[in-house]
Enzyme design. Structure first.
Site, PDB file in Angstrom:
ATOM      1  N   GLY A  45       0.837  -1.201   0.000  1.00  0.00           N
ATOM      2  CA  GLY A  45       0.000   0.000   0.000  1.00  0.00           C
ATOM      3  C   GLY A  45       0.868   1.244   0.000  1.00  0.00           C
ATOM      4  O   GLY A  45       2.012   1.210   0.466  1.00  0.00           O
ATOM      5  N   GLN A  50       2.991  10.104   1.081  1.00  0.00           N
ATOM      6  CA  GLN A  50       4.293   9.425   1.147  1.00  0.00           C
ATOM      7  C   GLN A  50       5.187   9.761  -0.043  1.00  0.00           C
ATOM      8  O   GLN A  50       6.390   9.524  -0.010  1.00  0.00           O
ATOM      9  CB  GLN A  50       4.103   7.902   1.234  1.00  0.00           C
ATOM     10  CG  GLN A  50       3.491   7.453   2.545  1.00  0.00           C
ATOM     11  CD  GLN A  50       3.334   5.948   2.592  1.00  0.00           C
ATOM     12  OE1 GLN A  50       2.373   5.407   2.080  1.00  0.00           O
ATOM     13  NE2 GLN A  50       4.300   5.267   3.189  1.00  0.00           N
ATOM     14  N   CYS A  94       5.811   0.048   7.214  1.00  0.00           N
ATOM     15  CA  CYS A  94       5.449   1.198   6.393  1.00  0.00           C
ATOM     16  C   CYS A  94       6.642   1.557   5.514  1.00  0.00           C
ATOM     17  O   CYS A  94       7.776   1.562   5.988  1.00  0.00           O
ATOM     18  CB  CYS A  94       5.085   2.370   7.313  1.00  0.00           C
ATOM     19  SG  CYS A  94       4.592   3.856   6.424  1.00  0.00           S
ATOM     20  N   LEU A  95       6.374   1.872   4.253  1.00  0.00           N
ATOM     21  CA  LEU A  95       7.466   2.213   3.345  1.00  0.00           C
ATOM     22  C   LEU A  95       8.161   3.512   3.768  1.00  0.00           C
ATOM     23  O   LEU A  95       9.297   3.752   3.383  1.00  0.00           O
ATOM     24  CB  LEU A  95       6.955   2.328   1.903  1.00  0.00           C
ATOM     25  CG  LEU A  95       6.471   1.008   1.275  1.00  0.00           C
ATOM     26  CD1 LEU A  95       5.923   1.246  -0.116  1.00  0.00           C
ATOM     27  CD2 LEU A  95       7.595  -0.025   1.237  1.00  0.00           C
ATOM     28  N   HIS A 136      -4.587   1.499   7.388  1.00  0.00           N
ATOM     29  CA  HIS A 136      -3.240   2.093   7.517  1.00  0.00           C
ATOM     30  C   HIS A 136      -3.057   3.212   6.483  1.00  0.00           C
ATOM     31  O   HIS A 136      -2.560   4.289   6.810  1.00  0.00           O
ATOM     32  CB  HIS A 136      -2.215   0.959   7.323  1.00  0.00           C
ATOM     33  CG  HIS A 136      -0.779   1.392   7.267  1.00  0.00           C
ATOM     34  ND1 HIS A 136       0.178   0.913   8.133  1.00  0.00           N
ATOM     35  CD2 HIS A 136      -0.116   2.232   6.425  1.00  0.00           C
ATOM     36  CE1 HIS A 136       1.345   1.463   7.847  1.00  0.00           C
ATOM     37  NE2 HIS A 136       1.203   2.260   6.804  1.00  0.00           N
ATOM     38  N   GLU A 137      -3.493   2.949   5.246  1.00  0.00           N
ATOM     39  CA  GLU A 137      -3.295   3.942   4.176  1.00  0.00           C
ATOM     40  C   GLU A 137      -4.202   5.159   4.370  1.00  0.00           C
ATOM     41  O   GLU A 137      -3.774   6.292   4.152  1.00  0.00           O
ATOM     42  CB  GLU A 137      -3.525   3.321   2.794  1.00  0.00           C
ATOM     43  CG  GLU A 137      -2.600   2.155   2.438  1.00  0.00           C
ATOM     44  CD  GLU A 137      -1.127   2.433   2.682  1.00  0.00           C
ATOM     45  OE1 GLU A 137      -0.708   3.603   2.585  1.00  0.00           O
ATOM     46  OE2 GLU A 137      -0.390   1.484   3.005  1.00  0.00           O
ATOM     47  N   HIS A 140      -2.792   7.596   6.741  1.00  0.00           N
ATOM     48  CA  HIS A 140      -1.771   8.491   6.169  1.00  0.00           C
ATOM     49  C   HIS A 140      -2.400   9.803   5.692  1.00  0.00           C
ATOM     50  O   HIS A 140      -1.776  10.859   5.770  1.00  0.00           O
ATOM     51  CB  HIS A 140      -1.082   7.831   4.967  1.00  0.00           C
ATOM     52  CG  HIS A 140       0.096   6.968   5.316  1.00  0.00           C
ATOM     53  ND1 HIS A 140       1.226   7.465   5.923  1.00  0.00           N
ATOM     54  CD2 HIS A 140       0.331   5.646   5.128  1.00  0.00           C
ATOM     55  CE1 HIS A 140       2.106   6.476   6.095  1.00  0.00           C
ATOM     56  NE2 HIS A 140       1.582   5.358   5.622  1.00  0.00           N
TER      57      HIS A 140
HETATM   58 ZN    ZN Z   1       2.485   3.500   5.682  1.00  0.00          ZN
END
Ligand code: ZN
Length: 172
Positions: A45, A50, A94-95, A136-137, A140
């Site tokens: 995701g 991000q 998380c990226l 989670h997304e 963000h």
């Molecule tokens: Zn994340």
């Protein structure tokens, strides 16, 4: 085109993102870039903030393994319209917080409403990993990271590691 992923701490990851008003070619291109960036990372995701774009757009694909066909989802203005009382604990990553993982408890099932890449309204109920990932997304887009669910000490420890990582990367 791949985009650079912001690493925590970064003020852009703490911002409330704006709703998307008009889904045009620019936003569709951004969604494609985000999918490319996500698959390349690899991740399941990615949210627009991000990659430094403060608009309400997320992409995800939680299909596991190589036997199942990929299912890239693009969601503009996604929102949770119903959540189960039952919860689930997943070890999240998380990226924007590379190589750090921690257990987070969230509703096991969520019903989500969003606009697809053609601006059509979609609704679907997600469970399992999909439910965790979509929540989670969406977090963000409200400037919230999975580490915000952790105890302050654990969160500070991870943040310090990320500050160090960013310094190391800046030196290269
Ligand atoms: Zn994340």
């Amino acid at each position: 085109m791949k985009r650079a992923i912001l690493i925590h701490p970064d003020p852009r990851l703490k911002k409330l993102c704006d709703p998307v008003a008009d889904i045009g070619d620019d936003l569709r291109k951004l969604a494609d870039d985000m999918l490319e960036t996500m698959y390349d990372a690899p991740g399941i995701g990615l949210a627009a903030p991000q990659v430094g774009v403060l608009e309400r757009l997320i992409v995800l694909d939680c299909v596991k393994g190589e036997t199942e066909a990929p299912r890239p989802l693009v969601m503009f203005n996604p929102r949770v319209i119903a959540s189960s009382d039952e919860t689930n604990v997943y070890e999240e990553g998380c990226l924007s917080i590379p190589d750090q993982y921690a257990d987070v408890e969230r509703p096991r099932e969520v019903e989500v409403e969003w606009l697809d890449r053609n601006g059509a309204l979609q609704t679907e109920t997600f469970g399992g990993l999909w439910a965790t990932c979509v929540q989670h997304e969406i977090d963000h887009l409200d400037g919230k990271l999975f580490i915000d669910y952790l105890k302050p000490l654990k969160r500070q420890l991870i943040t310090r590691k990320m500050v160090k990582l960013k310094k190391e990367r800046a030196r290269i």
